[in-house]
Every structure is written in structure tokens, then in C-alpha cells.
Design an enzyme around this catalytic site. Structure first.
Site, short mmCIF file in Angstrom:
data_model
loop_
_atom_site.label_atom_id
_atom_site.label_comp_id
_atom_site.label_asym_id
_atom_site.label_seq_id
_atom_site.Cartn_x
_atom_site.Cartn_y
_atom_site.Cartn_z
N ASP A 84 -79.25 -13.55 84.76
CA ASP A 84 -79.11 -12.59 85.86
C ASP A 84 -80.44 -12.22 86.53
O ASP A 84 -80.94 -12.97 87.37
CB ASP A 84 -78.36 -11.36 85.33
CG ASP A 84 -77.90 -10.40 86.41
OD1 ASP A 84 -78.23 -10.64 87.57
OD2 ASP A 84 -77.19 -9.43 86.08
N HIS A 115 -70.26 -9.40 84.61
CA HIS A 115 -70.42 -8.10 83.95
C HIS A 115 -69.07 -7.60 83.40
O HIS A 115 -68.87 -7.56 82.21
CB HIS A 115 -71.08 -7.03 84.85
CG HIS A 115 -72.38 -7.49 85.42
ND1 HIS A 115 -73.43 -7.87 84.63
CD2 HIS A 115 -72.81 -7.64 86.71
CE1 HIS A 115 -74.46 -8.23 85.40
NE2 HIS A 115 -74.11 -8.11 86.66
ZN ZN Z 1 -75.99 -10.42 89.41
#
Ligand code: ZN
Length: 463
Positions: free
Chosen positions: A326, A275
Site C-alpha cells: 500500500d 482494507h
Molecule cells: Zn490504498
């Protein structure tokens, strides 16, 4: 496995598109020849469309595929990542090893049909439902290894170290009981898993979950222990995904998460910063300079309302990046690239943001960068169509109505930006072995049945 060869009229090599490319690989699935401007040998198999390097998926929590579509409703006046997470925990608490294997198998088959030829599994559900270790402490990790093996997808297994529920050593919450282990227990788990990983060509690394879940001493000891076992092993960490995490880190340490990490851990090219959504200018510059990969998960980050990564600010300093699916609300390599580029366009009010003077075709630029970063984060030789790299390849379906009649670079553009929810992908190869043909994985029906059954069981357990 056996050696093989393929001739492609158009192939996307690390330096860009090339014509008349002859590829050959050895019995281990490593490319031994990539020759542009070649003539096909008699009887040599020919790719039906442009050849692309397979995409490594650098961030996956396989079990979360089972809850895709289940959290798209209003649970609180203002829904957030944190309300999503509480639903995810309830799901994680019920999962059995057989259900995890079925969900992961279904997911990995899906990934192969969607352009991913390898996956980094950030695996944090370790224990039985009551929080006690299984008789075989590696039970759930082995379920993932089996699922990957059966689907035929390459794997980087990243067991997750998880110890606290917040910065400053807050005790874990009851809902986190299946994730928690000591540093010593984690290092033993890695030793236990190493032979099984080596047997199927999987890479083993480590994922300190986040700065909120791993105290500084545990981070230091785990990294030292990992380095003693494998000094080049990949290290992945969730970082600066949510602004609340940044605020909590500032309150705890006086520093933002990425700045803290850079000051307290040996961050380098082994690392994947998953991220890294919320960085200031100094963090962008410093983190890019370490050589670490930014692990971008654009559809999940959009789904969870995380925020936007600033791609040009990262790449101007040479930052490497790749994509992951993810939470698997979306499983499609092309769609991650589309969402990434569109986020940049919306925030900058510009077009073709990821394109460069050297590579003006934006889809080509996106694809090559994501393969390079994904390979680095995987810790495996997956860096594209070049000698010494694994023969992980995709063939675009040149006869698909979305692509037919276009030039090869335009076909990739159409695949990324104009295919909608269709997938004009004909074949996928992993280590030279064809795992998808005519867009289908041979075990698709079986994998889907197992997936649906596992999800049905989990839902019957009550939410
Ligand atoms: Zn993750």
C-alpha cells in the site's frame, strides 16, 4: 525468455511442504511439471534452500514510497489518516512522470528483493500538475509499466476512477485535480493502455477508488464498460478503511460501505476489497460468500491507525485474502504476514491464530493463503507452485544464521517471525527468470540512485 527447470529438496506446494520436487517451465514461464518425490536429472540446477511461491503484492501506490518516513511527526493535536492524506496530496501534486518512474523502479526492485514477485498498482495520479491531461493521456501509467518492465516484476495495472471528494457527489477538491476523470475518459484510457499491457504480460483492471470518490451511476457505468472490454478483469476498491468513512456512508445511504457495495454492485471473485477493516458480522459473512478477496495491508493499516481486520471471522466463511504494501512504509512480504498475525494475537490474546488443523504451521498457512488471494486479486496465473501457474518462486537462504540447521517449515517460520529486518531470501524468479540472486537485484545500485535523486527533487520542491 527460455524454458528452464529446478530441483528443490523442499518446496511449498499449494497443499503444503513436499520433498524432492522437480519443477520445469516453458518458454512463457509457465510451470509444466511439479513432481514431488522425483530424482534430479544430471546437471539440473538445484535450489540452495527451501522453495516458496513468490508473493503477489495486491495493493500498491508506488509514488507514496517517496514519502515513506516523512509523515511520522505530530502535525495536529490528534493526527489521523486524514492529516496524513493532506500531506500525501501535497506530494502527489508535484510528481513528474520521470520522478514517478524513478520511484516506482526503485520500489519494484526493492519488492523483488523482499519476496514480492508481482504487484497490483492502484494508480490514481493521472494528469499533469495543473490538472489537465498529458498530451499522451496514459503518460503516468506508461511510466509505471516501464518501471515494472525494467525491474522485471509482474504487474496488474489498475487505473483509478476518482470523481468526487465525498459521498453524495461532493465536488472534487483542488488537491485532487490530478486524479479526476469522467467515466468515458477512463474507459478510453483502458483501451489506450491495453496493447502496452499485453505486450509485457501485464493484466489491466480497474479500480473505482472508493464509494466516497465514485458516485453510484459512475460505478455502474464504469463496471459495464469494463465488462464489455474484458469480462474477467480484476476490480479493486478501497472500502471501509476508516470509521469516518463508515459514518459518512451511513449518513449518506443508511448503509455501511460494504453492505452498500454488496447491494449495489456485482461483487464476485473478480473483486478485491482493499482494507475492508470495518465490517459488521453480516458484512463479513456476505462479503466472504461473494468470493471477493480481502486486500489486507497490515503495516499501512497500522501506520495510518485504520483498525484491525478480523481474520478468523473472514476465513471461517472461506474468505480469500492477500497482502499489499500500500503506502510502502514497509516493503516486505514476510513483515506484512507478521503484522497481520500479531494484530490478531493482540486483539484475541491467542497465538498462531491463522494456523488451522490442516496446516498447523502458522507461517506456512499465512504464506499459502496470501499467495492464493494475491493471485486471484492480480487476475494472473500466480497461484503457487502448480502446473499451469507462472514460475514465480523464492529460494530461502538456508545458510543464513537465522535459518541454518532448521527444517524447511521452521525456516519459513523464522523468515516470517524471527528474521527482524534481515532478509534471508537468496533468489527470486519471475516467470522462470532469475531476477534476484544472493539477495540482490542486479540493478539495485542504479535503482536506488534514481529513487534518491527523485525524492531529493520532490523534497526540494518544498512541503
Ligand atoms: Zn490504498
Amino acid at each position: 525468455m527460455s524454458a528452464g527447470s529446478l530441483f528443490a529438496d523442499h518446496a511449498l506446494l499449494p497443499g503444503g511442504w513436499a520433498r524432492d520436487v522437480r519443477l520445469a517451465w516453458d518458454a512463457a514461464g509457465r510451470l509444466t511439471a511439479v513432481q514431488p518425490g522425483a530424482t534430479p536429472e544430471p546437471g539440473m540446477p538445484r535450489a540452495e534452500g527451501p522453495l516458496l511461491p513468490g508473493m503477489p503484492n495486491l495493493h500498491s501506490h508506488a509514488f507514496q514510497r517517496g514519502m515513506a518516513g516523512l509523515t511520522e511527526y505530530r502535525a495536529e493535536a490528534q493526527d489521523s489518516f486524514w492529516s496524513w492524506r493532506s500531506l500525501m496530496y501535497r506530494f502527489a501534486l508535484r510528481l513528474s512522470p520521470a520522478q514517478l518512474e524513478a520511484i516506482a523502479f526503485g520500489l519494484y526492485v526493492d519488492m523483488l528483493e523482499a519476496g514480492y514477485t508481482a504487484v497490483c498498482e492502484f494508480h490514481y495520479v493521472h494528469h499533469d500538475t495543473d490538472g489537465h491531461p498529458y498530451a499522451d493521456d496514459a503518460e503516468l501509467a506508461r511510466a509505471l509499466l516501464r518501471a515494472a518492465q525494467r525491474a522485471g516484476i509482474g504487474l496488474t495495472l489498475l487505473p483509478v476512477l476518482y470523481q468526487t471528494s465525498g459521498f453524495g457527489g461532493a465536488a472534487p477538491a483542488e488537491g485532487q485535480r490530478r486524479f479526476i476523470r469522467s467515466t468515458a475518459s477512463m474507459l478510453r484510457l483502458l483501451e489506450t493502455l491495453r496493447p502496452a499491457c499485453e505486450a509485457q504480460g501485464a493484466r489491466l483492471g480497474l479500480a473505482p477508488h472508493s464509494l466516497r470518490a465514485v458516485p453510484p451511476e459512475a460505478l455502474r457505468d464504469a463496471l459495464a464498460g469494463l465488462a464489455a472490454q474484458d469480462a474477467t478483469a480484476p476490480i479493486h476498491i478501497h472500502i471501509a478503511e476508516q470509521t469516518k468513512e463508515v459514518d459518512d456512508c451511513l449518513a449518506w445511504s443508511g448503509q455501511r460501505p460494504v453492505a452498500w457495495l454488496l447491494d449495489h454492485a456485482p461483487v464476485d471473485a473478480r473483486w478485491c476489497l482493499v482494507h475492508a477493516t470495518h465490517m459488521d458480522a453480516d458484512e463479513y459473512r456476505r462479503a466472504a460468500a461473494t468470493g471477493a478477496v480481502a486486500g489486507l495491508c497490515p503495516t499501512t493499516e497500522a501506520n495510518l491507525g485504520d483498525g484491525l481486520f478480523d481474520l478468523p471471522r473472514w476465513t471461517v466463511d472461506g474468505g480469500a485474502w492477500g497482502v499489499g504494501s500500500d503506502s510502502h512504509a514497509c516493503v516486505d512480504a514476510a513483515e506484512e504476514l507478521l503484522m497481520l498475525e500479531y494484530g490478531q494475537r493482540l486483539s484475541r490474546r491467542q497465538r498462531n491464530v491463522a494456523a488451522t488443523a490442516a496446516q498447523p504451521e502458522v507461517a506456512t498457512a499465512l504464506w499459502l493463503s496470501a499467495v492464493g488471494g494475491g493471485a486471484q486479486a492480480s487476475g494472473r496465473a500466480l497461484g503457487g507452485l502448480a502446473v499451469g501457474q507462472q514460475a514465480d518462486m523464492l529460494v530461502l537462504d538456508a545458510a543464513h544464521p537465522v535459518l541454518a540447521g532448521l527444517e524447511a517449515p521452521q525456516m519459513l517460520s523464522a523468515h516470517v517471525f524471527a528474521a527482524g529486518r534481515q532478509r534471508p531470501l537468496a533468489q527470486a524468479y519471475v516467470a522462470g527468470r532469475k531476477t534476484v540472486d544472493a539477495g540482490r537485484h542486479p540493478l539495485r545500485a542504479e535503482a536506488q540512485r534514481a529513487f534518491v535523486q527523485a525524492r531529493r527533487e520532490l523534497l526540494a520542491g518544498g512541503a
